[in-house]
Design an enzyme around this catalytic site. Structure first.
Site, short mmCIF file in Angstrom:
data_model
loop_
_atom_site.label_atom_id
_atom_site.label_comp_id
_atom_site.label_asym_id
_atom_site.label_seq_id
_atom_site.Cartn_x
_atom_site.Cartn_y
_atom_site.Cartn_z
N TYR A 224 0.86 -1.28 0.10
CA TYR A 224 0.07 0.19 -0.03
C TYR A 224 0.91 1.28 0.04
CZ TYR A 224 -4.21 2.55 0.92
OH TYR A 224 -5.60 3.44 0.96
N SER B 26 -20.47 -2.46 0.02
CA SER B 26 -19.41 -1.93 0.56
C SER B 26 -19.59 -1.01 1.52
CB SER B 26 -18.40 -1.64 -0.35
OG SER B 26 -18.34 -0.48 -1.07
N ARG C 52 -22.11 -7.17 -4.72
CA ARG C 52 -21.31 -8.21 -5.07
C ARG C 52 -21.20 -9.45 -4.05
NH1 ARG C 52 -16.06 -4.48 -3.72
NH2 ARG C 52 -16.65 -4.38 -1.40
#
Length: 232
Positions: A90, A201, A223
């Site tokens: 990251y 999300s 999803r």
């Protein structure tokens, strides 16, 4: 979510397992609760969290220096990005700390988001007092800890009467992302439509709520989080 409180403190225990289905890989993590004193979840090198993370104990914080505050974390989320930071993939990385290990070696305290309660403030601080709630405004401040000393420039006071601890702890990443998407990408007006995927999300749910408050309608694709076996 890591929870700390006056009578009980919870720290992260990671169990890193893999299961495969077709080309999908699922990484599973679980947390367990242990009663502890001042502790932090740290690592000295990047890698698999189950291999590089450890819990260290440290003494109570000394009185805060001018324009700093000592804070006690109430809740600290575990985001997928936190795992990526530990793995070293990251772009945002924490600064090393040398005051948490017995030999003064540099370690990184994990955790990006969290809500903390002010324990004490140093000279030069007038807008914060004991028991106020603050959230972090600087990335990667090491929130997976019982307590930390923070600069006043790196925290923001929040209204504890209007927010739950869980909401405050998750205030600084997903909600601002949703807000910026709805305000900075395109100019929307009441009655417009927004289509998004990943709507289940945290960012997606914030998009729905912020859009509704503006009179903007949404079409939301979600999803399936369950891994399904794939057959030829």
């Amino acid at each position: 979510m890591i929870r700390t409180a006056a009578s009980r403190r919870y720290v992260l225990h990671l169990h890193h397992g893999y299961s495969t289905a077709g080309s999908c890989i699922v990484r599973a993590f679980r947390t367990s609760t242990v009663r502890l004193d001042q502790r932090a979840i740290v690592y000295s090198k990047n890698g698999d969290p189950s291999s590089v993370l450890s819990a260290v104990s440290f003494p109570d914080l000394p009185p805060p220096a001018p324009r700093t505050a000592n804070v006690r974390f109430l809740l600290s989320p575990i985001n997928p990005a936190d795992i990526n930071v530990i793995e070293g993939v990251y772009p945002s990385r924490p600064s090393p700390s040398t005051d948490l290990s017995s030999d003064a070696s540099a370690v990184f305290v994990a955790g990006n988001e969290g809500v903390a309660e002010v324990l004490s403030v140093g000279n030069g601080i007038t807008h914060l007092k004991e028991k106020d709630w603050v959230v972090m405004t600087k990335p990667q401040m090491g929130t997976w800890a019982s307590s930390r000393n923070v600069r006043i420039e790196d925290v923001l006071k929040v209204d504890s009467s209007g927010l739950s601890a869980a909401h405050a702890a998750t205030l600084t990443v997903n909600s601002p992302t949703a807000y910026n998407m709805l305000h900075d990408v395109v100019q929307l007006k009441e009655g417009d439509w927004v289509v998004q995927n990943g709507a289940n999300s945290a960012v997606g749910q914030a998009v729905i709520q912020i859009a509704a408050s503006k009179g903007v309608r949404t079409i939301n694709f979600i999803r399936d989080r369950q891994v399904r076996s794939m057959s030829a």
